[in-house]
Write a protein that holds these residues in place. Structure first.
Motif, short mmCIF file in Angstrom:
data_model
loop_
_atom_site.label_atom_id
_atom_site.label_comp_id
_atom_site.label_asym_id
_atom_site.label_seq_id
_atom_site.Cartn_x
_atom_site.Cartn_y
_atom_site.Cartn_z
N SER A 116 0.81 -1.22 0.00
CA SER A 116 0.00 0.00 0.00
C SER A 116 0.85 1.27 0.00
N LEU B 283 0.63 4.26 -2.71
CA LEU B 283 0.38 5.64 -2.32
C LEU B 283 1.46 6.57 -2.85
N LYS C 158 -6.99 3.48 -6.44
CA LYS C 158 -5.78 3.43 -5.63
C LYS C 158 -6.22 3.42 -4.17
N PRO D 189 -5.07 3.10 -0.99
CA PRO D 189 -4.63 4.00 0.08
C PRO D 189 -4.94 5.47 -0.19
N LEU D 190 -4.76 5.90 -1.44
CA LEU D 190 -5.02 7.30 -1.77
C LEU D 190 -6.51 7.60 -1.75
N ASN E 89 -6.45 -3.71 -2.63
CA ASN E 89 -5.67 -2.95 -3.59
C ASN E 89 -5.96 -3.35 -5.03
#
Length: 545
Positions: free
Chosen positions: A262, A266, A316, A318-319, A372
């Motif tokens: 992750s 990111l 994405k 984590p973003l 993810n």
């Protein structure tokens, strides 16, 4: 407030702080107090230089936000709403006849967002309404003369007859309505709604004409015609969407999918630079990219982008989980220049603190319940969130833009109208100019020419109509639009005359447009600009209307 320069320099600051007319509406920075109070009089040229550089950077912010965040999310929303559109047409401003509804609504809004938001912000304050009028008319003159003439000079072509006549007629009607509004000096609720209604009628006309055209050709779904091909994007858009530099071309994609951690996802998603492309680009592209990196990084942190053309929809994890926190926080801190975000609930807890608390919980839940590799079923919600966040970015930048232009007008004793028809109109039209001329050089001059007359219809009808309508919600139901000088009438007359010239001369040439037509349009704009500036500086004296 214009009287400040007539006073002694030692009294400038006191005059600015004591005069209610010198208070800027909205915005995060007080430019008038900055230039007249923070800078000593001998450093006024330095202050003006810094303001000019900040003005250019605001145009960059508007362009980057609209092109790489606002338009892609609008395209994703239209896809989710099942509106047909040609995803291969990367210039989000072309009024394609094979995708009329998408072109004249979502894509027009995406391309015209900076113009419309600037007009809405300017109309919100009667003192800056002249900026909006100057920008709307000034951009119209510039695009229909310089840009259209440049296309004819770059590549002579045969114009599409029916779309051209339709767009010019609608635009002339819109200009005539605005002329009448200025003549009577006010716009009522019915007239403001009439602007929006006329644009809806224009959309209906485009769809109807397209349907009739298809029926005549005997096609159910017409493929792109000879004048509306599926065209490649420019070099930057071709290689990267600008929202995720880690997504390279197919030659860089691994043969077998691998699970990335992750943190790496990111870091890659937040990187606005593509190092492979960086090495191939010339120095001036790199220099401009350096200036764009800060704003692109801020936009990447706060604005999610959904891309229906990608297998993972630009998911994405984590973003996007971080966006659940940052996007609402951005909206509440930019709405009314942070007035709502800083409001204390029961005089104890700020609104931004509550949004941060709730957003953090939702962000953690999103991160825990997703993976993810695969976007969640509700990923389309991020397109609406990105649309809202990018709209708030554009609105905030437009507010600062209008305030700094008003400040420059006070410093140089220039009217809002001349600032609107020059700086604001040029800044908002520079993207249209480059994209249209690039389109013409690539062999699609008919597309570019149609976009010249189609795109500005949205700007004038929605810009004036929506801007005045929003002002009515906070004040009386009649907005005063009294011309502040003779320059307004010269501007309106010049726009009307340029449209009449094209309406008559283009059919007279059997829609065969060459270099002579382009030279005439550019010379016309230069003559108009000279007359406008001479009128502004009182060199030309005409009786007031």
């Amino acid at each position: 407030c214009w009287e400040v320069r007539k006073h002694n320099s030692s009294e400038w600051c006191r005059f600015i702080r004591s005069n209610p007319d010198c208070r800027l509406e909205g915005g995060f920075l007080d430019y008038l107090e900055g230039v007249f109070c923070l800078f000593p009089p001998r450093l006024l040229p330095l202050a003006v230089t810094l303001y000019a550089l900040w003005l250019l950077y605001l145009f960059i912010i508007l362009g980057v936000t609209a092109e790489k965040f606002f338009c892609p999310n609008l395209s994703a929303i239209s896809t989710n709403l099942k509106l047909s559109h040609n995803v291969a047409v990367s210039f989000h401003r072309v009024f394609s006849l094979t995708c009329p509804l998408h072109g004249v609504t979502f894509l027009a809004f995406g391309n015209g967002a900076p113009d419309v938001f600037s007009a809405v912000v300017a109309f919100s304050d009667p003192r800056t309404a002249g900026l909006a009028i100057g920008a709307v008319f000034g951009a119209g003159v510039f695009v229909t003369t310089v840009v259209a003439g440049g296309i004819a000079l770059v590549k002579p072509f045969t114009a599409a007859s029916r779309p051209f006549l339709r767009d010019v007629i609608f635009y002339m009607v819109a200009v005539f309505l605005t002329f009448m509004v200025l003549y009577f000096g006010r716009i009522t609720l019915g007239e403001a709604l009439g602007y929006l209604g006329l644009y809806l009628f224009y959309v209906f006309t485009v769809v109807l004409c397209t349907w009739i055209h298809r029926r005549q050709r005997g096609e159910g779904v017409a493929p792109p015609g000879s004048w509306e091909p599926e065209m490649p994007t420019d070099a930057e858009e071709q290689e990267s969407s600008g929202t995720n530099s880690g997504d390279y071309g197919e030659e860089y994609q691994p043969l077998l999918p691998s699970r990335e951690p992750s943190l790496r996802i990111l870091a890659t998603a937040l990187s606005p630079l593509d190092y492979r492309k960086w090495r191939r680009k010339p120095w001036y592209w790199r220099l401009f990219k350096v200036f764009k990196v800060p704003v692109e990084l801020a936009l990447l942190l706060t604005v999610p982008v959904v891309d229906p053309d990608k297998d993972d929809l630009n998911w994405k994890r984590p973003l996007n989980s971080l966006h659940v926190l940052t996007s609402p926080l951005l909206c509440v801190l930019t709405l009314k220049s942070g007035a709502y975000g800083l409001y204390q609930i029961q005089g104890v807890f700020p609104v931004w603190g509550l949004v941060t608390l709730v957003g953090s919980v939702l962000a953690i839940i999103t991160f825990i319940t997703t993976s993810n590799e695969e976007p969640p079923k509700y990923h389309c919600v991020f397109a609406f969130l990105g649309f809202l966040a990018s709209a708030m970015w554009i609105n905030a930048a437009a507010t600062e833009l209008v305030n700094i232009l008003r400040t420059l007008g006070i410093i140089f004793q220039l009217s809002n109208t001349v600032l609107g028809l020059t700086l604001l109109a040029w800044g908002n039209s520079i993207g249209d100019t480059f994209s249209d001329l690039t389109m013409a050089r690539q062999g699609y001059p008919r597309m570019a020419f149609s976009a010249c007359f189609g795109g500005i219809i949205f700007n004038i009808l929605v810009g004036v109509g929506l801007g005045c309508l929003l002002q009515m919600t906070s004040s009386q139901l009649v907005v005063k639009l009294e011309p502040d000088s003779l320059l307004v009438w010269i501007l309106a007359g010049a726009l009307g005359l340029s449209l009449v010239f094209s309406f008559v001369s283009v059919p007279a040439q059997c829609f065969q447009l060459g270099k002579a037509y382009g030279v005439c349009l550019i010379l016309y704009y230069l003559a108009f600009l000279c007359v406008a500036l001479l009128t502004e500086f009182r060199v030309i004296h005409l009786s007031a209307i």
